[in-house]
Design a protein around this motif. Sequence first.
Motif, PDB file in Angstrom:
ATOM      1  N   GLY A 157     -14.825   0.136 -25.123  1.00  0.00           N
ATOM      2  CA  GLY A 157     -14.014   1.245 -25.586  1.00  0.00           C
ATOM      3  C   GLY A 157     -13.339   1.932 -24.423  1.00  0.00           C
ATOM      4  O   GLY A 157     -13.726   1.758 -23.259  1.00  0.00           O
ATOM      5  N   VAL A 158     -12.316   2.723 -24.720  1.00  0.00           N
ATOM      6  CA  VAL A 158     -11.609   3.476 -23.694  1.00  0.00           C
ATOM      7  C   VAL A 158     -11.386   4.889 -24.213  1.00  0.00           C
ATOM      8  O   VAL A 158     -11.014   5.096 -25.368  1.00  0.00           O
ATOM      9  CB  VAL A 158     -10.269   2.796 -23.312  1.00  0.00           C
ATOM     10  N   ASP A 159     -11.641   5.874 -23.348  1.00  0.00           N
ATOM     11  CA  ASP A 159     -11.476   7.264 -23.773  1.00  0.00           C
ATOM     12  C   ASP A 159     -11.512   8.155 -22.539  1.00  0.00           C
ATOM     13  O   ASP A 159     -11.609   7.663 -21.402  1.00  0.00           O
ATOM     14  CB  ASP A 159     -12.569   7.653 -24.764  1.00  0.00           C
ATOM     15  N   VAL A 160     -11.487   9.446 -22.766  1.00  0.00           N
ATOM     16  CA  VAL A 160     -11.578  10.490 -21.748  1.00  0.00           C
ATOM     17  C   VAL A 160     -10.495  10.324 -20.678  1.00  0.00           C
ATOM     18  O   VAL A 160     -10.794   9.987 -19.526  1.00  0.00           O
ATOM     19  CB  VAL A 160     -12.974  10.534 -21.086  1.00  0.00           C
ATOM     20  N   PRO A 161      -9.224  10.533 -21.035  1.00  0.00           N
ATOM     21  CA  PRO A 161      -8.188  10.550 -19.997  1.00  0.00           C
ATOM     22  C   PRO A 161      -8.466  11.661 -19.005  1.00  0.00           C
ATOM     23  O   PRO A 161      -8.611  12.830 -19.387  1.00  0.00           O
ATOM     24  CB  PRO A 161      -6.895  10.781 -20.784  1.00  0.00           C
ATOM     25  N   LEU A 162      -8.581  11.308 -17.742  1.00  0.00           N
ATOM     26  CA  LEU A 162      -9.046  12.258 -16.735  1.00  0.00           C
ATOM     27  C   LEU A 162      -7.970  13.251 -16.312  1.00  0.00           C
ATOM     28  O   LEU A 162      -8.286  14.305 -15.763  1.00  0.00           O
ATOM     29  CB  LEU A 162      -9.569  11.509 -15.513  1.00  0.00           C
ATOM     30  N   GLY A 163      -6.678  12.907 -16.533  1.00  0.00           N
ATOM     31  CA  GLY A 163      -5.638  13.890 -16.273  1.00  0.00           C
ATOM     32  C   GLY A 163      -4.659  13.542 -15.181  1.00  0.00           C
ATOM     33  O   GLY A 163      -3.812  14.358 -14.831  1.00  0.00           O
ATOM     34  N   PHE A 164      -4.736  12.331 -14.596  1.00  0.00           N
ATOM     35  CA  PHE A 164      -3.764  11.998 -13.541  1.00  0.00           C
ATOM     36  C   PHE A 164      -3.351  10.541 -13.664  1.00  0.00           C
ATOM     37  O   PHE A 164      -4.039   9.709 -14.251  1.00  0.00           O
ATOM     38  CB  PHE A 164      -4.351  12.277 -12.150  1.00  0.00           C
ATOM     39  N   ASN A 165      -2.195  10.254 -13.098  1.00  0.00           N
ATOM     40  CA  ASN A 165      -1.635   8.906 -13.054  1.00  0.00           C
ATOM     41  C   ASN A 165      -1.697   8.407 -11.613  1.00  0.00           C
ATOM     42  O   ASN A 165      -1.250   9.087 -10.682  1.00  0.00           O
ATOM     43  CB  ASN A 165      -0.185   8.921 -13.549  1.00  0.00           C
ATOM     44  N   ASN A 166      -2.274   7.233 -11.413  1.00  0.00           N
ATOM     45  CA  ASN A 166      -2.347   6.628 -10.085  1.00  0.00           C
ATOM     46  C   ASN A 166      -1.729   5.243 -10.177  1.00  0.00           C
ATOM     47  O   ASN A 166      -2.420   4.255 -10.422  1.00  0.00           O
ATOM     48  CB  ASN A 166      -3.791   6.548  -9.588  1.00  0.00           C
ATOM     49  N   GLY A 167      -0.439   5.181  -9.996  1.00  0.00           N
ATOM     50  CA  GLY A 167       0.272   3.927 -10.184  1.00  0.00           C
ATOM     51  C   GLY A 167       0.386   3.107  -8.918  1.00  0.00           C
ATOM     52  O   GLY A 167       0.089   3.565  -7.811  1.00  0.00           O
ATOM     53  N   TYR A 168       0.824   1.872  -9.098  1.00  0.00           N
ATOM     54  CA  TYR A 168       1.155   1.010  -7.970  1.00  0.00           C
ATOM     55  C   TYR A 168       2.558   1.342  -7.465  1.00  0.00           C
ATOM     56  O   TYR A 168       3.431   1.775  -8.228  1.00  0.00           O
ATOM     57  CB  TYR A 168       1.132  -0.457  -8.381  1.00  0.00           C
ATOM     58  N   ALA A 169       2.785   1.132  -6.182  1.00  0.00           N
ATOM     59  CA  ALA A 169       4.114   1.266  -5.592  1.00  0.00           C
ATOM     60  C   ALA A 169       4.103   0.509  -4.270  1.00  0.00           C
ATOM     61  O   ALA A 169       3.041   0.080  -3.794  1.00  0.00           O
ATOM     62  CB  ALA A 169       4.481   2.729  -5.376  1.00  0.00           C
ATOM     63  N   LEU A 170       5.276   0.326  -3.685  1.00  0.00           N
ATOM     64  CA  LEU A 170       5.389  -0.248  -2.348  1.00  0.00           C
ATOM     65  C   LEU A 170       5.883   0.841  -1.408  1.00  0.00           C
ATOM     66  O   LEU A 170       6.754   1.641  -1.763  1.00  0.00           O
ATOM     67  CB  LEU A 170       6.348  -1.435  -2.325  1.00  0.00           C
ATOM     68  N   ALA A 171       5.333   0.869  -0.199  1.00  0.00           N
ATOM     69  CA  ALA A 171       5.689   1.917   0.762  1.00  0.00           C
ATOM     70  C   ALA A 171       5.880   1.316   2.142  1.00  0.00           C
ATOM     71  O   ALA A 171       5.330   0.253   2.467  1.00  0.00           O
ATOM     72  CB  ALA A 171       4.610   3.000   0.796  1.00  0.00           C
ATOM     73  N   MET A 172       6.659   2.024   2.958  1.00  0.00           N
ATOM     74  CA  MET A 172       6.921   1.601   4.328  1.00  0.00           C
ATOM     75  C   MET A 172       7.005   2.829   5.228  1.00  0.00           C
ATOM     76  O   MET A 172       7.086   3.970   4.742  1.00  0.00           O
ATOM     77  CB  MET A 172       8.208   0.782   4.401  1.00  0.00           C
ATOM     78  N   ARG A 173       6.974   2.609   6.528  1.00  0.00           N
ATOM     79  CA  ARG A 173       7.081   3.707   7.474  1.00  0.00           C
ATOM     80  C   ARG A 173       8.423   4.409   7.339  1.00  0.00           C
ATOM     81  O   ARG A 173       9.446   3.780   7.065  1.00  0.00           O
ATOM     82  CB  ARG A 173       6.901   3.194   8.888  1.00  0.00           C
ATOM     83  N   GLY A 174       8.417   5.728   7.542  1.00  0.00           N
ATOM     84  CA  GLY A 174       9.633   6.502   7.380  1.00  0.00           C
ATOM     85  C   GLY A 174      10.735   6.093   8.322  1.00  0.00           C
ATOM     86  O   GLY A 174      11.910   6.025   7.926  1.00  0.00           O
ATOM     87  N   ASP A 175      10.409   5.776   9.600  1.00  0.00           N
ATOM     88  CA  ASP A 175      11.450   5.399  10.552  1.00  0.00           C
ATOM     89  C   ASP A 175      12.094   4.071  10.183  1.00  0.00           C
ATOM     90  O   ASP A 175      13.313   3.891  10.351  1.00  0.00           O
ATOM     91  CB  ASP A 175      10.879   5.351  11.974  1.00  0.00           C
ATOM     92  N   VAL A 176      11.307   3.134   9.661  1.00  0.00           N
ATOM     93  CA  VAL A 176      11.863   1.846   9.241  1.00  0.00           C
ATOM     94  C   VAL A 176      12.762   2.032   8.016  1.00  0.00           C
ATOM     95  O   VAL A 176      13.839   1.437   7.920  1.00  0.00           O
ATOM     96  CB  VAL A 176      10.738   0.842   8.939  1.00  0.00           C
ATOM     97  N   SER A 177      12.326   2.871   7.084  1.00  0.00           N
ATOM     98  CA  SER A 177      13.133   3.137   5.893  1.00  0.00           C
ATOM     99  C   SER A 177      14.476   3.751   6.257  1.00  0.00           C
ATOM    100  O   SER A 177      15.530   3.352   5.729  1.00  0.00           O
ATOM    101  CB  SER A 177      12.369   4.074   4.948  1.00  0.00           C
ATOM    102  N   ARG A 178      14.464   4.713   7.190  1.00  0.00           N
ATOM    103  CA  ARG A 178      15.725   5.355   7.596  1.00  0.00           C
ATOM    104  C   ARG A 178      16.621   4.394   8.354  1.00  0.00           C
ATOM    105  O   ARG A 178      17.847   4.387   8.173  1.00  0.00           O
ATOM    106  CB  ARG A 178      15.423   6.593   8.434  1.00  0.00           C
ATOM    107  N   ARG A 179      16.019   3.559   9.197  1.00  0.00           N
ATOM    108  CA  ARG A 179      16.827   2.625   9.979  1.00  0.00           C
ATOM    109  C   ARG A 179      17.522   1.597   9.091  1.00  0.00           C
ATOM    110  O   ARG A 179      18.667   1.214   9.346  1.00  0.00           O
ATOM    111  CB  ARG A 179      15.932   1.921  11.012  1.00  0.00           C
ATOM    112  N   LEU A 180      16.847   1.154   8.045  1.00  0.00           N
ATOM    113  CA  LEU A 180      17.420   0.137   7.154  1.00  0.00           C
ATOM    114  C   LEU A 180      18.103   0.741   5.929  1.00  0.00           C
ATOM    115  O   LEU A 180      18.633  -0.019   5.100  1.00  0.00           O
ATOM    116  CB  LEU A 180      16.310  -0.815   6.692  1.00  0.00           C
ATOM    117  N   SER A 181      18.063   2.081   5.811  1.00  0.00           N
ATOM    118  CA  SER A 181      18.594   2.758   4.619  1.00  0.00           C
ATOM    119  C   SER A 181      17.993   2.152   3.351  1.00  0.00           C
ATOM    120  O   SER A 181      18.685   1.852   2.377  1.00  0.00           O
ATOM    121  CB  SER A 181      20.127   2.668   4.573  1.00  0.00           C
ATOM    122  N   LEU A 182      16.670   2.003   3.374  1.00  0.00           N
ATOM    123  CA  LEU A 182      15.953   1.306   2.303  1.00  0.00           C
ATOM    124  C   LEU A 182      15.106   2.320   1.540  1.00  0.00           C
ATOM    125  O   LEU A 182      14.163   2.904   2.084  1.00  0.00           O
ATOM    126  CB  LEU A 182      15.066   0.223   2.915  1.00  0.00           C
TER     127      LEU A 182
END
Length: 605
Positions: A193-218
Amino acid sequence: MQRLLLNVLILLMVGLIGLGLPAPQARAQSATQTLSQTTASAKGQAQTLAPSVTQTGTAAATASGAAQGAASATASATAPRPSTEGREPLRIGSKRFTESYILAEVLARTVRDQDPAARVEVRQGLGNTAIVLAALKAGSIDVYAEYTGTIEREILGLRGAGVAAGAGGAGAAAGHADSLDRLRAALRPMGLGVDVPLGFNNGYALAMRGDVSRRLSLTRLSQLKDHADLRLGLSNEFIGRADGWPGLAQRYGLPQRPQGLDHGLAYQALRSGQIDLTDIYTTDAQIAAQGLVVLDDDDGYFPRYDAVLLYRLALPQQHPKAWAALQSLQGRIHEPAMIAMNAQAELQAQPFDRIAAAFLAGKIGAAAPPEGSAAQAASGASSAASAGTGAGIGDAATLWSRIAGPDLPRLTRQHLTLVVVSVALATLIGLPLALLLHPWPRWRSALLAVSALLQTVPSLALLAVLIWAMGRIGPGPALVALSLYALLPILRNGTVGLDEVPEGLATAGKALGLTRTQVLRFIQWPLALPVMLAGVRTATSLSVGTATMAAFIGAGGFGERIVTGLALNDPALLLAGALPAAALALAFEGLFSLLAWWLARRPRH
């Protein structure tokens, strides 16, 4: 003599296999669940399942509570069971990442706070979704914190068109409640069974360093296809998950070939520039602490991953007080609070039970989701990063305090049990086999070849097979695996020791009128014993190291600290598990050295 040895060997093999087999009733229940899962799979083809559910506002809470009441009534009517409160402990499991460790402690402390007499066992770091789910189905655990997206796509293998990850409002709340009802219907044939929604969403995502993101405009996932040279380091589970990399790469047409690594080490690899991109959980404290940029899922691939409790349907009847306590957690854990708790563990190296106690005491998070949750969560994680001790080893006194922690006696007892019992079983099987097959070189060579082949099977792969075959986790599969690994050195040294006994001595004994059993007892066995003992010594040293892997399936031992240290990227905790294991190996070496010295000095008649 040979027939007697063969009978004893057969009994030992049956006993070894019986260590991990469930009781007849459990096997019957497992078969019933398998049939139910087949039926559920067929029905699932005709269902459309929304991907998520969460406690978002009063409407979701009301709908969830009403649905749970109906589900509980159905479960009670179809499978009534007497309460076993006070007799069987409530077993709470967790996966092998920071948030799951914390949530398991929150569940356990919630039950203990509301019922101090309750017996609660927490089985931390059992492994990935497949292993924890197998433990839940087999009854090794009763409940653990799971996520709706994982239940839908990874556990049930369904693709729904439900609420998107970024949806909100009253329509989203109604969609979440409807999705929870559908998840219940799909899980019920499995006995879950499934129940008791705890109250938050913890999803998957992809992340990178901020300097790399800014350099590649990604900033968006769709842009990754234009950067084929990016180095992706993804968690092994994400690479293999149905809702992970395979589907993501297909949706966005991504050409990269990721390398697998432990999730706890990914942030260190990002920081040092060894990789450019990794998968993250959206409540990870390291996102704000390292200034990472989370790439926008502009095509809406990832569903919502709302935290809920996945449990055995028998739980409310077997532990009614504990279940009532767990239901009190509905909607109490909001995203900023979860990020703050993760920061306490990852950035300040706080124990999980202490974090859970602080949250339930109202010292972490708030009773309701605050305005500007994302910004406040980022600020809180950054503050924790600046105040925390980091992931260093620290001074000698700090390291010693981690080694000599309150769990040291329990972990030592568990590790010793795994090593001593597995080596004893391997010895009781290996030495009789060596004696029995010594006159037949072909059979002996075949058995040694099979034992050598077992050594090539990775330990985690063997453990996974044994979990599937035995239908349980814990010490049973671990002892069988360790015994199989210890068998080769004992068998090999047993046969070599017997081969090194001069044939002339055996012939002389027979000429003097000794029987074959007497030749074995008074001539071959004493002369071969030092070599046989060396095989047991080698097997023991190998077992001390291999036993650390048993923590991945809830068998305990010093591996618990190593597994947790990997999840937290905590070198001090890694050493706190590795050093006692090394000390135990040295202690066994010393004992075998003393035994060999005593055997060499004792008089021979």
